[in-house]
Design an enzyme around this catalytic site. Sequence first.
Site, mmCIF file in Angstrom:
data_model
loop_
_atom_site.group_PDB
_atom_site.id
_atom_site.type_symbol
_atom_site.label_atom_id
_atom_site.label_comp_id
_atom_site.label_asym_id
_atom_site.label_seq_id
_atom_site.Cartn_x
_atom_site.Cartn_y
_atom_site.Cartn_z
ATOM 1 N N SER A 179 51.978 -4.140 14.878
ATOM 2 C CA SER A 179 51.521 -4.914 15.754
ATOM 3 C C SER A 179 50.385 -4.500 16.522
ATOM 4 O O SER A 179 49.528 -5.123 15.716
ATOM 5 C CB SER A 179 53.148 -5.694 16.336
ATOM 6 O OG SER A 179 53.033 -7.067 16.747
ATOM 7 N N ASP B 227 57.585 -12.718 8.896
ATOM 8 C CA ASP B 227 57.934 -12.273 10.722
ATOM 9 C C ASP B 227 57.177 -13.437 11.184
ATOM 10 O O ASP B 227 56.455 -14.136 11.188
ATOM 11 C CB ASP B 227 55.816 -12.013 10.387
ATOM 12 C CG ASP B 227 55.242 -10.872 11.189
ATOM 13 O OD1 ASP B 227 55.855 -11.381 12.423
ATOM 14 O OD2 ASP B 227 55.564 -9.822 11.342
ATOM 15 N N HIS C 27 59.599 -8.833 12.020
ATOM 16 C CA HIS C 27 58.157 -8.389 13.567
ATOM 17 C C HIS C 27 58.575 -7.210 12.932
ATOM 18 O O HIS C 27 59.092 -6.291 13.945
ATOM 19 C CB HIS C 27 57.931 -8.991 13.910
ATOM 20 C CG HIS C 27 56.729 -8.649 14.434
ATOM 21 N ND1 HIS C 27 55.016 -9.142 14.156
ATOM 22 C CD2 HIS C 27 55.945 -7.942 15.990
ATOM 23 C CE1 HIS C 27 54.797 -8.422 14.695
ATOM 24 N NE2 HIS C 27 54.951 -7.892 16.251
#
Length: 551
Positions: free
Chosen positions: A191, A410, A450
Amino acid sequence: MHLSISNIAVFLGFFARLAACSADKCALLASNISVANSTVITYDYLLNGTTFDLPGTVESCGGPNPKASTTANVCRLVLTVTTSPSSEIQLEAWLPDSPAWNGRVLATGNGGIGGCIDYATIQNGAGLGFASFGTNAGHNGSVGYDFFLNQPEVINDFGHRAIHVEAEVSKELVHQYYGTKARKAYYAGCSTGGRQGFQNAHLYPEDFDGLLLGSPGVDWLHIVASKGILARRIGWPYINSSAYVRPEQWPAIVEAQIQEFDALDGVLDGIIDEPTKHRFDPMSLTCGTGLLNSSLCLSPQQVESVRRAYEPIVSSSGQIVYPAFELGSKTDVFSANQVNGTAKLSYTILQDFWRGAVFNNTHWTPENFSESDMDLAISINPGQVNAAEKDLSSFYRKGGKIISYHGRNDETVTSALSEQFFTGVQTALDVTLQDMHSFYRLFFLPGMHHCSGGPGAWSIGNAQKYPYDKKLLDSKHNALIALVSWVENGTAPETIVGTKYEDDVIGGNITAQRSKYPLHPAPHKFSALRFSQNIAPIHLLAGGTGSMMQA
């Protein structure tokens, strides 16, 4: 071999002396550390499996009284490094005993707006023999805006400087502790950590030899801004308007997408393998069609709101700047936007960063967020946070390697962004796909949320997920080990096998596995958001549930 009581005593005595020697060595490092602008906060020598407290940890990082457990005999140091007259970063080092150290450094990044040390990756790294490091990126906490207010140097640490300082200090600490330099340096992050890794490769290409970058938040400001723009498109903050799509309607909308497109990849498994290939017409969910009941079906105004939610993000001048939100993904980042009947985004990063770093205004709120607010942030680019720079030529020329991975489910960073970034790097370097694959390979994981989790076979030794499955510690199943093999042996990862565990408990019962192939993108226009992914034929996993697949 039979061990007598006396032999056992000899062995125990040897290990006791070894531990005492290591403890003395750790204390010596802490008291004589020679790293510019650094101050040791605490240190200790900890045996493998020791559980210890992490005092002072803020709530958003798991506080107030979290604990961690060591995965090797380590010298643990916590120190601060001054980065400017008004800023400092905190570093954590886990240095395995010399016999267990593999000669390598592993640095880690952050998530969200930073502020939390990535203990999961540190634990995994130390357990594999890496001298493992983490950083708070210059502030404590992943929620809040006050640490950015009137603090441009703190923003610089979060934006681009913290990982570079971590790289330099980690190498120096290793040299001082072991008496020899690390032979290779690696980085793993997901991320924001993925953003930090790509930005580091652009700005400081000599820092690392290999980068493992998951769900990378490149073009970070557009990613965060998109949540506010999508919320506005579905009628927020006017939650009583006829165009507003209520939070409880969205799970049914997403499920309808899955029902429509799931089977098109040849398997009914609750996963849309390639969401960018499809377009969804919300008109099918209009009240009266019978697909949704009367409490969830869409009015004509809501149909238009849903349609707009799946269009790309455009600038105030009308240019497409960020891909469309992908079908089949949870929408909470923009649709969970009211509390007790009052308009409020649950996605706090937008308000925190714009309030603290963009506008420097404690009273700013996102209810009127617009493309102009997004464009202003892009023009300012606080702390050089928007790591959309695609010139990785220096990292490429030095022989650095990148394994990047991105879940196709995601909900936070649209996976099409990774494909666009990959092709953008190729264009910037003006090289062939073969040249790209010689240093940068991108793997998509259908059904992964994610960074981790989701209905797909997502576990590949993901950054920020602990512990690794000890049964699958090889370059075929673990992306970090694959990266090391590529950097040091020249063995490029042709596939990485993702694993799905029952109840997502890593190391538990395996319900599915699936091979992932590097991206082979076809030339396309930015706005098309379509590409072909090379995936293996799909077949049932022997002994599996029947709904999960192996390719």
